[in-house]
Design a protein around this motif. Structure first.
Motif, short mmCIF file in Angstrom:
data_model
loop_
_atom_site.label_atom_id
_atom_site.label_comp_id
_atom_site.label_asym_id
_atom_site.label_seq_id
_atom_site.Cartn_x
_atom_site.Cartn_y
_atom_site.Cartn_z
N LEU A 1 0.85 -1.20 0.00
CA LEU A 1 0.00 0.00 0.00
C LEU A 1 0.88 1.25 0.00
CD1 LEU A 1 -2.99 1.16 0.36
CD2 LEU A 1 -2.36 1.42 2.73
N ALA B 1 -8.64 0.35 5.73
CA ALA B 1 -8.54 -0.01 4.31
C ALA B 1 -8.88 -1.49 4.24
CB ALA B 1 -7.13 0.25 3.80
N ASN C 1 -8.54 -4.25 2.36
CA ASN C 1 -7.64 -4.43 1.22
C ASN C 1 -7.85 -5.76 0.48
OD1 ASN C 1 -5.57 -3.43 -0.39
ND2 ASN C 1 -4.01 -4.53 0.75
N PHE D 1 -12.66 3.59 -6.18
CA PHE D 1 -13.46 2.41 -5.82
C PHE D 1 -14.90 2.51 -6.33
CE2 PHE D 1 -16.69 0.89 -2.82
CZ PHE D 1 -16.57 -0.48 -3.04
N THR E 1 -10.10 -1.28 -0.83
CA THR E 1 -8.94 -0.92 -1.67
C THR E 1 -8.26 -2.16 -2.24
OG1 THR E 1 -7.48 -1.06 0.24
CG2 THR E 1 -8.30 1.12 -0.30
N GLU F 1 -6.84 0.32 -6.97
CA GLU F 1 -8.27 0.66 -6.89
C GLU F 1 -8.59 1.13 -5.47
OE1 GLU F 1 -10.64 -2.42 -9.60
OE2 GLU F 1 -8.90 -3.33 -8.67
N GLY F 2 -9.34 2.23 -5.38
CA GLY F 2 -9.76 2.73 -4.06
C GLY F 2 -8.71 3.57 -3.33
N ILE F 3 -7.49 3.67 -3.88
CA ILE F 3 -6.44 4.43 -3.19
C ILE F 3 -6.79 5.92 -3.12
CG2 ILE F 3 -3.98 5.10 -3.19
CD1 ILE F 3 -4.31 2.15 -2.54
N LEU G 1 -9.16 6.48 -0.36
CA LEU G 1 -8.49 6.29 0.93
C LEU G 1 -7.78 7.60 1.32
CD1 LEU G 1 -7.75 4.08 3.09
CD2 LEU G 1 -5.59 3.83 1.90
#
Length: 593
Positions: free
Chosen positions: A21, A128, A130, A146, A197, A203-205, A208
């Motif tokens: 991450l 997160a 993950n 996301f 994430t 994806e989703g970072i 976050l």
């Protein structure tokens, strides 16, 4: 007052993707280099505001506004060992934490430990969830937000993810936290935000980082105000560097640190007072020509920053210890006292009878000490360093009168050979582990087993309740000794136990022997039948068929059973004990009270 960048720490169970991450956030930022890129600090990465704008930009409208913080300082070393060293009086140097949970595996052992540590340090955190790319049937769209990638998934895949998130929410609820998926939330102060994430695909970072920025701006503004005064920081680790000798990697969370500053830092024996020769920061990745030439020197740094401090006399400096720059003209003694008090507070030596605790850093020492306190385990001595012979001697002193606490708990350190010899000779237990929760689990399990065994042993030594009936038609001999058949209605009887009449409490003598089918027995329990011989009574004069008799219990035994061992007896034994106490109180009003 200017606000500084928040210090962010990444926590989570082994293999949840913490390093990945961090790498992903860094890589994305390195790609956004045009916007100012990221500067590498010692033990931390700084993401300036321009980089954040580029990453979070498209979603800024969701948090209604601008990015006000100057950036983020993300601590590079993931895991709670680093987090425990990010300590300062009354909490943590980390302003906020990202807790990683593997969405497929849910809560794991260290997840609980991380939450305990976050709770004890009162650090806000977001989650997160993950590895969403590992959900069966998931179609990855690299570096996509996301919410966009979620819309592009099939119905069953979405349901699968939703159920896994609900499971995580459920566990949080049992732990006393409200949690929800970030896009379903209204109040970020009371609810833990969960952002799905994938550190692998990115994806989703963006969400976050957006939630992270939003949270710090909304709720931590006061905490992020900095002063222009001398620096306050925490030593993260003490490290030998080729060419410069011993150095301290530190996180500065307030004020300004300058070259030639006089600093006080916690040491093993006493506070270390030294003058800064150099403040080093890493060169930008593309500037490193020679691995030995990886730092550049600066004259000053402002909070928040990760730096390497070069100074003489750093032997014995402690990781996790406070670090203060002494202002010009102020008393050095005051700062030395501050540091001493802080370290003594952790080097707990309050209880005479307690465990000996040794750990690698001040941070882990404090985290384990807090964990022991929560489990009501007293501590005789807590210190940083390898296990020595003296530690074994200390534990042995305790073992004499409190055997369960006469042990050494060693976290992430060596046991010196002479200490090992002494421990073997004196039979002192050493629990050694490099994961906090395992160390605690091993010791607490051993402690519970020992306590249980001791209770059982004490219980065995007591005269416990017993109730029998003389069977009709089973009088084998009337006197000298009287031999009769009995049935045990509750509890147990043993040879040498004295019996009394259930109606009157009148003593009728002791059991000489118990037999069943010609074989002598050491005891018989509820539901069993046997023949007993008694020297004193005569059948037909003192005792009769169908008579109910109790085992005579010493008052002291009855008292201990009533106060300590009720849960070790069957309901029938408890009832018999109460009946017997009632019987005795007819004669002596406060018997066994």
């Amino acid at each position: 007052m200017p606000i500084r960048q928040p210090i962010v720490c990444v926590l989570g169970h082994v293999d949840t993707g913490k390093t990945l991450l961090l790498d992903k956030i860094r890589k994305t930022s390195v790609q956004a280099r045009e916007a100012g890129g990221i500067t590498q600090h010692i033990g931390a990465s700084f993401f300036p505001v321009d980089t954040l704008k580029q990453l979070v930009g498209p979603l800024l409208s969701m948090i209604k506004g601008e990015i006000e913080i100057p950036g983020l300082l993300v601590v590079d070393t993931p895991g709670h060992e680093a987090f425990t060293n990010l300590r300062k009086r009354g909490g943590s140097v980390a302003d906020i934490s990202i807790l990683l949970i593997d969405v497929l595996r849910g809560f794991e052992e260290q997840t609980y430990e991380c939450i305990e540590i976050l709770k004890s340090r009162k650090t806000p955190f977001l989650v997160a969830a993950n590895k969403i790319d590992r959900i069966p049937g998931w179609n990855s769209y690299p570096d996509t937000p996301f919410l966009k990638t979620y819309q592009l998934q099939g119905r069953y895949v979405k349901e699968d993810l939703d159920n896994r998130i609900y499971d995580i929410i459920g566990v949080f609820s049992r732990l006393g936290f409200e949690a929800d998926r970030f896009d379903h939330m209204k109040d970020f102060t009371k609810t833990v935000a969960i952002v799905p994430t994938s550190a692998k695909t990115g994806e989703g970072i963006t969400e976050l980082l957006m939630v992270l920025v939003g949270l710090t701006q909304q709720y931590l503004k006061k905490r992020l105000q900095t002063t222009k005064g001398p620096a306050k920081g925490t030593a993260l680790e003490v490290k030998e560097e080729t060419g410069v000798g011993l150095t301290i990697n530190a996180i500065i969370y307030d004020g300004i640190l300058r070259k030639n500053d006089l600093i006080v830092v916690g040491g093993k024996e006493k506070p270390i007072v030294t003058r800064i020769r150099a403040i080093l920061v890493p060169k930008a990745l593309d500037e490193i020509r020679d691995p030995r030439d990886k730092f550049s020197s600066v004259n000053s740094v402002s909070a928040a920053a990760g730096v390497k401090i070069v100074a003489p006399d750093l032997e014995g400096a402690l990781a996790g210890a406070p670090l203060y720059a002494v202002p010009h003209g102020e008393e050095l003694e005051m700062y030395a006292r501050l540091v001493s008090e802080e370290i003594e507070r952790i080097r707990i030596t309050t209880d005479v009878d307690g465990v000996v605790l040794k750990a690698d850093t001040l941070g882990s020492l404090e985290a384990i000490a807090e964990s022991l306190k929560r489990n009501d385990v007293p501590i005789r001595m807590a210190d940083v360093g390898d296990v020595s012979k003296r530690d074994i001697v200390e534990a042995d002193v305790v073992k004499e009168h409190k055997p369960f606490y006469g042990v050494v708990l060693a976290f992430n350190i060596r046991v010196l050979p002479d200490a090992q010899e002494e421990a073997t000779r004196k039979n002192v237990q050493i629990f050694s582990e490099n994961i906090i929760y395992r160390l605690m689990d091993d010791y607490l399990l051993w402690l519970r087993n020992q306590q249980k065994a001791e209770l059982e042993e004490k219980f065995e030594r007591l005269v416990t309740p017993g109730k029998i009936r003389i069977l009709e038609g089973y009088v084998f001999r009337r006197a000298k000794p009287a031999i009769v058949g009995v049935e045990v209605l509750a509890g147990r009887i043993r040879p040498k136990y004295t019996l009394v009449k259930a109606e009157t409490g009148e003593e009728i003598g002791g059991i000489q022997q118990i037999q069943h089918k010609g074989k002598a027995l050491p005891q018989v329990q509820q539901g069993m039948q046997a023949a007993i011989s008694m020297d004193k009574p005569v059948v037909g004069r003192h005792i009769f068929e169908k008579d109910v008799l109790y085992v005579k219990m010493p008052e002291r035994h009855a008292k201990v059973l009533l106060t300590t061992f009720m849960d070790m007896m069957t309901p029938e034994e408890q009832e018999t004990l109460n009946e017997y106490v009632k019987l005795m109180r007819k004669k002596i009003p406060f018997w066994a009270a």
